[in-house]
Design an enzyme around this catalytic site. Sequence first.
Site, short mmCIF file in Angstrom:
data_model
loop_
_atom_site.label_atom_id
_atom_site.label_comp_id
_atom_site.label_asym_id
_atom_site.label_seq_id
_atom_site.Cartn_x
_atom_site.Cartn_y
_atom_site.Cartn_z
N TYR A 1 0.63 6.22 2.87
CA TYR A 1 0.94 6.36 1.36
C TYR A 1 -0.54 7.74 1.53
O TYR A 1 -1.58 7.82 2.29
CB TYR A 1 -0.68 5.02 0.43
CG TYR A 1 0.29 3.83 1.15
CD1 TYR A 1 1.14 2.90 1.76
CD2 TYR A 1 0.66 3.18 -0.34
CE1 TYR A 1 1.55 1.51 1.40
CE2 TYR A 1 1.36 2.31 -1.29
CZ TYR A 1 1.38 1.70 0.21
OH TYR A 1 2.43 0.25 0.38
N HIS B 1 7.20 -5.40 9.74
CA HIS B 1 6.13 -3.75 9.97
C HIS B 1 4.75 -4.56 10.25
O HIS B 1 3.76 -5.52 9.62
CB HIS B 1 5.82 -3.28 8.35
CG HIS B 1 7.01 -2.32 8.08
ND1 HIS B 1 6.48 -0.97 7.34
CD2 HIS B 1 8.17 -2.44 8.79
CE1 HIS B 1 8.02 -0.30 7.48
NE2 HIS B 1 8.63 -1.33 8.19
N PRO C 1 2.63 -0.23 -8.15
CA PRO C 1 2.72 -0.49 -7.04
C PRO C 1 1.84 0.22 -6.37
O PRO C 1 2.77 -0.27 -4.92
CB PRO C 1 4.88 0.27 -7.87
CG PRO C 1 4.31 1.62 -8.31
CD PRO C 1 2.94 0.62 -9.18
N LYS D 1 2.62 -5.46 -5.05
CA LYS D 1 2.82 -6.79 -5.77
C LYS D 1 3.55 -7.81 -6.48
O LYS D 1 3.53 -8.92 -6.19
CB LYS D 1 0.70 -7.23 -5.58
CG LYS D 1 -0.14 -7.23 -4.39
CD LYS D 1 -0.25 -8.07 -3.17
CE LYS D 1 -0.68 -7.43 -2.15
NZ LYS D 1 -0.33 -8.48 -1.09
#
Length: 402
Positions: free
Chosen positions: A204, A75, A296, A300
């Site tokens: 997100y 990605h 989350p 990480k």
Amino acid sequence: MNTIDTQVAIIGAGPSGLLLGQLLDKQGISNVILERVTGDYVLGRIRAGILEQGFADLVREAGVAERMDTEGEIHEGVEIAADGERFHIDLKGLTDGDVVICYGQTEITRDLMDARAEAGLKTYYEATDVELHNVTEENPSVTFGYQGEQYTLNCDYIAGCDGFYGPSRQTIPADKRTEHERVYPFGWLGLLSDTPPVSEELIYCKSESGFALASRRSATRSRYYLQVPLTVTVDDWSDDDFWEELKRRLPADAAASLVTGPSIEKSIAPLRSFVCEPMQYGKLFLVGDAAHIVPPTGAKGLNLAASDVAALYQIMTRIYQENDTDCISRYSEVALRRVWHGERFSWWMSNMLHNFGDEVATGMQSETFARFMDSERDYYLRSEEGRKVIARQYVGLPYEEV
Ligand code: APR
Ligand code: PHB
């Protein structure tokens, strides 16, 4: 009482313990893993799968990267949708070439388990009553039960890779450790489905009705999350409810192309920031979730476990290959520096992208806090220098030499 000798006793066969065990074996350092549950149970845990460059390089060094490098997805960017706009974070362009690999934690754990079995390395699954002894002495050991027998594992060092609820952190006396914690007033309801993901890259989303994340496991398997109050349970959410709410929170064009289907897994995870200091006590070293937990939102958790492993692997290699024990005392300092960078980024992303109700630990009205975060998003998403800060943290800061 059965007695076993090894150089490094590893408690926990999650990603931390398995990766450490594989790397130590590569350096000829003997190790035994004690795991409370079965291997299938470990593999049944559905967790994030965004691997930083550093993690991927460690897996390659461990000689376990074949499937990751063939089936993992590179990605080069990630999206943040907020305030009615979609912002592309060009990870590769903003970090001079760094990217992340999207490859489920279950898969990396499976690859590590298979490699360990193939190398004939011992893992005691379903080990019971695991107890650490003499961790500040020259002769630490771990006692445990296995198939009805009692065992003592003698070792030089103990790697506590036993997660948030394991015995290792508790072995450090309460007056010798400081625990930092922020529990968030919401959780993530996650859904796994065999449907084509809504987007090539992760999205997100900050929306009026709460946070959402569109992630993926492959071209045919999707992972989605919704911010939910801590008061709800999975039973409160039918698949249809989930898909309808996800459509409300995704950008409109993504919602229009969302492919829905039956959930194959659905669960709620609480969000917490947690750090135990120090991360070592005598000959006991805490690794991964045993020492720290991150929300989350920054992907990480697995990556901070990997940077702990990298530091401990360096130290163990120096000890056994170069007889250099001076570096032992540096583990906690080196590991914690990177842990706190990951904690801050995950806390910052969580503050920017979630809706906070009346509870705002910052001691201000939730509307006022929301204004601060509106401005935070406005600056960091609408400026290249702001997006560069996000990109650098998301792909992961470089590992530090011990
Ligand atoms: N004895 C032996 N094993 C134990 C004990 C015990 N008393 N207690 C816990 N364990 C095992 C758990 O069963 C688990 O398999 O330790 C392992 C810890 O694994 P994880 O919790 O996955 O932690 P870690 O290996 O550090 O991986 C961190 O997992 O939780 C996610 O987001 C996190 O992705 C990150 C990764
Ligand atoms: C996931 O795919 O499970 C995932 C990805 C990124 C995150 C959290 C979870 O930040």
